[in-house]
Write a protein that holds these residues in place. Sequence first.
Motif, PDB file in Angstrom:
ATOM      1  N   ARG A  21      -1.196  -9.288  -4.762  1.00 36.06           N
ATOM      2  CA  ARG A  21      -2.651  -9.160  -4.710  1.00 36.06           C
ATOM      3  C   ARG A  21      -3.327 -10.514  -4.502  1.00 36.06           C
ATOM      4  NH1 ARG A  21      -3.280  -6.488 -10.259  1.00 36.06           N
ATOM      5  NH2 ARG A  21      -5.484  -7.002  -9.947  1.00 36.06           N
ATOM      6  N   ILE A  22      -2.774 -11.560  -5.087  1.00 36.65           N
ATOM      7  CA  ILE A  22      -3.323 -12.903  -4.870  1.00 36.65           C
ATOM      8  C   ILE A  22      -3.115 -13.325  -3.415  1.00 36.65           C
ATOM      9  CG2 ILE A  22      -3.020 -15.345  -5.441  1.00 36.65           C
ATOM     10  CD1 ILE A  22      -2.424 -14.481  -8.310  1.00 36.65           C
ATOM     11  N   ALA A  65     -10.611 -10.020   0.704  1.00 41.01           N
ATOM     12  CA  ALA A  65     -10.624 -10.597  -0.646  1.00 41.01           C
ATOM     13  C   ALA A  65     -10.659  -9.501  -1.700  1.00 41.01           C
ATOM     14  CB  ALA A  65     -11.815 -11.536  -0.801  1.00 41.01           C
ATOM     15  N   GLY A  66     -11.331  -8.380  -1.391  1.00 38.84           N
ATOM     16  CA  GLY A  66     -11.415  -7.266  -2.327  1.00 38.84           C
ATOM     17  C   GLY A  66     -10.095  -6.576  -2.583  1.00 38.84           C
ATOM     18  N   MET A  67      -9.083  -6.852  -1.743  1.00 38.77           N
ATOM     19  CA  MET A  67      -7.767  -6.250  -1.956  1.00 38.77           C
ATOM     20  C   MET A  67      -7.095  -6.757  -3.224  1.00 38.77           C
ATOM     21  SD  MET A  67      -6.326  -6.110   1.955  1.00 38.77           S
ATOM     22  CE  MET A  67      -7.251  -5.194   3.209  1.00 38.77           C
ATOM     23  N   PHE A  68      -7.662  -7.780  -3.848  1.00 38.83           N
ATOM     24  CA  PHE A  68      -7.172  -8.228  -5.144  1.00 38.83           C
ATOM     25  C   PHE A  68      -7.209  -7.086  -6.164  1.00 38.83           C
ATOM     26  CE2 PHE A  68      -7.950  -9.956  -9.392  1.00 38.83           C
ATOM     27  CZ  PHE A  68      -6.851 -10.792  -9.545  1.00 38.83           C
ATOM     28  N   PHE A  69      -8.136  -6.151  -5.987  1.00 42.99           N
ATOM     29  CA  PHE A  69      -8.327  -5.068  -6.954  1.00 42.99           C
ATOM     30  C   PHE A  69      -7.471  -3.841  -6.644  1.00 42.99           C
ATOM     31  CE2 PHE A  69     -12.255  -7.556  -6.783  1.00 42.99           C
ATOM     32  CZ  PHE A  69     -12.329  -7.963  -8.106  1.00 42.99           C
ATOM     33  N   LEU A  91       0.832  -1.199   0.000  1.00 47.15           N
ATOM     34  CA  LEU A  91       0.000   0.000   0.000  1.00 47.15           C
ATOM     35  C   LEU A  91       0.869   1.252   0.000  1.00 47.15           C
ATOM     36  CD1 LEU A  91      -2.775   1.302   0.055  1.00 47.15           C
ATOM     37  CD2 LEU A  91      -2.820   1.004   2.548  1.00 47.15           C
ATOM     38  N   THR A  92       2.015   1.190   0.683  1.00 46.50           N
ATOM     39  CA  THR A  92       2.943   2.322   0.659  1.00 46.50           C
ATOM     40  C   THR A  92       3.457   2.573  -0.752  1.00 46.50           C
ATOM     41  OG1 THR A  92       3.617   1.909   2.956  1.00 46.50           O
ATOM     42  CG2 THR A  92       5.097   3.230   1.599  1.00 46.50           C
ATOM     43  N   LEU A 109      -6.479   5.067  -2.216  1.00 44.23           N
ATOM     44  CA  LEU A 109      -7.694   5.309  -1.432  1.00 44.23           C
ATOM     45  C   LEU A 109      -8.529   4.036  -1.294  1.00 44.23           C
ATOM     46  CD1 LEU A 109      -8.889   8.838  -2.618  1.00 44.23           C
ATOM     47  CD2 LEU A 109      -8.022   8.194  -0.364  1.00 44.23           C
ATOM     48  N   LEU A 110      -8.610   3.227  -2.347  1.00 44.64           N
ATOM     49  CA  LEU A 110      -9.308   1.942  -2.247  1.00 44.64           C
ATOM     50  C   LEU A 110      -8.617   1.054  -1.225  1.00 44.64           C
ATOM     51  CD1 LEU A 110     -11.350  -0.180  -3.227  1.00 44.64           C
ATOM     52  CD2 LEU A 110      -9.697  -0.821  -5.002  1.00 44.64           C
ATOM     53  N   GLY A 111      -7.285   1.027  -1.269  1.00 45.74           N
ATOM     54  CA  GLY A 111      -6.554   0.236  -0.289  1.00 45.74           C
ATOM     55  C   GLY A 111      -6.803   0.707   1.129  1.00 45.74           C
ATOM     56  N   GLY A 112      -6.816   2.014   1.334  1.00 46.64           N
ATOM     57  CA  GLY A 112      -7.092   2.548   2.660  1.00 46.64           C
ATOM     58  C   GLY A 112      -8.484   2.198   3.144  1.00 46.64           C
ATOM     59  N   LEU A 113      -9.479   2.296   2.261  1.00 44.38           N
ATOM     60  CA  LEU A 113     -10.863   1.970   2.622  1.00 44.38           C
ATOM     61  C   LEU A 113     -11.004   0.503   2.999  1.00 44.38           C
ATOM     62  CD1 LEU A 113     -13.873   2.664   2.839  1.00 44.38           C
ATOM     63  CD2 LEU A 113     -14.071   2.210   0.374  1.00 44.38           C
ATOM     64  N   LEU A 114     -10.443  -0.396   2.168  1.00 48.99           N
ATOM     65  CA  LEU A 114     -10.541  -1.828   2.465  1.00 48.99           C
ATOM     66  C   LEU A 114      -9.812  -2.173   3.752  1.00 48.99           C
ATOM     67  CD1 LEU A 114     -10.030  -3.280  -1.124  1.00 48.99           C
ATOM     68  CD2 LEU A 114     -12.168  -3.163   0.177  1.00 48.99           C
TER      69      LEU A 114
END
Length: 448
Positions: A203-204, A118-122, A47-48, A129-134
């Motif tokens: 991601r996997i 599981a959504g962190m695959f994306f 994420l960094t 921001l998606l990573g932070g939200l998940l």
Amino acid sequence: MDTDTVRSPAADDSAGRRREQRGWYFYDWACSVYSTSVLTVFLGPYLTSVAEAAADADGFVHPLGVPVRAGSFFAYAVSLSVVVAVLAMPLVGAAADRTGRKKPLLATAAYTGAAATAGMFFLDGDRYLLGGLLLVVANAAQSVAMMLYNSYLPQIAPPGERDAVSSRGWAFGYAAGALVLVANLVLYTGHDSFGLSEGMAVRICLASAGLWWGAFALIPLRRLRDRRTPAREAALPGFRQLAATVRDMRRHPLTLAFLLAYLIYNDGIQTVISQASVYGSKELGLGQSTLIVAVLLVQVLAVAGALLLGRCARRYGAKRTILGSLVAWTLTLAAGYFLPAGAPVWFFVLAAGIGLVLGGSQALSRSLFSHLVPPGKEAEYFSAYEISDRGLSWLGPLLFGLTYQLTGSYRDAILSLVGFFVLGFVLLARVPVRRAITDAGNPVPQRI
């Protein structure tokens, strides 16, 4: 009559309790993979790097218009997830004790966290921001689920068994973490041979932790039993019950004193867990494969450490054993400041020291607190325990992130955490645990 086939009610109760305990262990087996593979190993550095890809020329990202150094984004996201969890846990805990239906709440929290993971695959490109939200959703859900899971301990184990049962649960979790990390290591180091990019391999690994969590959560959800609460305790609605819990805890000041000590030293533990891979990769210049091997070493030794400290607790008492582990934490973390860059052997030595005390200090803290909970208030009090577990856990990552932001040095950031263990030791040493157990209305074990 064939007496060999006749079981007494006590034997049936014992068999049922053992079956429930074995199911309980498997929630640690299910969710600990998130803590290990996601929070400790892969998500921090990945994420960094995603945040760095989205950063401006000065190295800052701007979530909601706020300038944040890309290297601090992960730590701040962890802090925000803790705030969300702290707001949710008391209400869920009150609802669990009010209705006696912990399992549906546990299932909801567990599968919310598993789905977010599981959504962190994306999570790719510059989608920080998606990573932070998940991360916020998964971490908050895990905290709520762990609160409900921990609250089963005083219901499924009598006082004399709790240190051992709690230690086995942690050992199950670290064993699962080690097993999955081996698979992660094979996939990550051999990603080229599998026809995968490095980012896709990460991601996997992230997504597989969510799938593992959801699959193995089915076992405890089948075996754990809901226990109905008396009608007089079920009458209060959520916020009134929360207020009543706070008032009730004020009548048990020694329980609160233990929670304060735990809040302090556990904040240091949680911050080391979440930030160690960032320290290893960014400050020491170690590769992802080295970090995975180090965390794998932690997992393997944490299984042995949890069981070993459980044995120590039977001989010396849980409180003395925890105090000894805090001394070991302080020395190990202080040594981490002096680790030379680019020297994986010394990082492995540090990992070994952490592994030997990690599981035991957490397992014994959980079992010791279970003796301080008034009967019938397990979920409410364990919501306070999880708030102590997570409630200032935003402070450690925040202090870590601020120290780095101000100094630009991860060494200074890691050294700033030593104070949590020193202060926690002092506060715990002052708690008379035998009197605290008596004041809570529970029998005092022979050795505590």
